[in-house]
Design a protein around this motif. Sequence first.
Motif, PDB file in Angstrom:
ATOM      1  N   TYR A 215     -38.051 -12.036   4.229  1.00  0.00           N
ATOM      2  CA  TYR A 215     -38.058 -13.309   3.945  1.00  0.00           C
ATOM      3  C   TYR A 215     -37.483 -14.243   4.477  1.00  0.00           C
ATOM      4  N   GLY A 216     -37.998 -14.022   5.618  1.00  0.00           N
ATOM      5  CA  GLY A 216     -37.438 -15.048   6.919  1.00  0.00           C
ATOM      6  C   GLY A 216     -35.861 -15.646   7.030  1.00  0.00           C
ATOM      7  N   LEU A 217     -35.464 -16.274   7.775  1.00  0.00           N
ATOM      8  CA  LEU A 217     -34.145 -16.805   7.979  1.00  0.00           C
ATOM      9  C   LEU A 217     -33.197 -16.967   7.053  1.00  0.00           C
ATOM     10  N   ASP A 218     -33.966 -17.321   5.967  1.00  0.00           N
ATOM     11  CA  ASP A 218     -33.078 -18.533   4.429  1.00  0.00           C
ATOM     12  C   ASP A 218     -32.991 -17.227   3.719  1.00  0.00           C
ATOM     13  N   GLY A 219     -33.986 -16.115   3.623  1.00  0.00           N
ATOM     14  CA  GLY A 219     -33.115 -15.028   2.862  1.00  0.00           C
ATOM     15  C   GLY A 219     -34.061 -14.939   0.815  1.00  0.00           C
ATOM     16  N   ILE A 220     -35.175 -15.794   1.157  1.00  0.00           N
ATOM     17  CA  ILE A 220     -35.745 -16.134   0.414  1.00  0.00           C
ATOM     18  C   ILE A 220     -37.378 -16.181   0.358  1.00  0.00           C
ATOM     19  N   ARG A 221     -37.438 -15.457  -0.889  1.00  0.00           N
ATOM     20  CA  ARG A 221     -39.203 -15.016  -0.448  1.00  0.00           C
ATOM     21  C   ARG A 221     -40.071 -17.050  -0.533  1.00  0.00           C
ATOM     22  N   ASP A 222     -40.162 -16.671  -0.145  1.00  0.00           N
ATOM     23  CA  ASP A 222     -41.285 -17.377   0.380  1.00  0.00           C
ATOM     24  C   ASP A 222     -43.184 -17.403   0.497  1.00  0.00           C
TER      25      ASP A 222
END
Length: 228
Positions: free
Chosen positions: A151-158
């Motif tokens: 989910y990348g660096l922000d931990g939120i699924r984009d």
Amino acid sequence: MCLRILPVILLWTWLGHGTSQSAFVFTSTLTPEQVVPLNGAPSPTGISHASAVATFVLDLDAPSVNMTYEIVFFGLSLENDVQGIHFHIGVPPPAPTPIQSGIGTRHSDGSVNGPHVLNVYGLPRQDDSDMVANFATNTITGIWDNNDFNYGLDGIRDPGDSVSLGAAVEELFDGHIYIQVHSFAFPVPNTGELRGQIYQVPEPSRSLMMGLMFAILSIRRSRRRDHG
């Protein structure tokens, strides 16, 4: 010789595969005609003559659910032409009608063009740690499992992120996962050169396998009687 061995092979196949509910085979044929361009980007239909075929084996009984895959390219160099390969969620586009030159795009649930579920190769990331790109054979192999989500660096699924296989299994069985191949001629993010929906391959009928086995056994008995 063959008649002696074949019933054994058929019985082994039926016992080893016909009764198993844990392994499932999927396949995909990728062509330019299946691509749905975004944002007015050019369509590869009639321009690209490339194609690809993909095979998948989903194992639900492994210690961790996993799906092995292989993608083979034709008329497109994996090393020199391919910019990115992704698995997406989305339904196949409907067939065009005489008054419908394009279908547009639908999003959210059941989208024609949808978000990534696995970044396989190239841009934006290669999230499958088991992925191998073989430039000599123009082939990609890998194993999608629950450890491949990113989910990348922000931990939120984009929309460009990868998810675990377990989160996509239901959509896979529903035929809602497809492969998109972006090339430098038809690049990210607006279009792609190849697309193919992933569909399950039906298992051979168990009764058919048994029928073949008993038919061959009957032939063997008849030949023994005829010879004495």
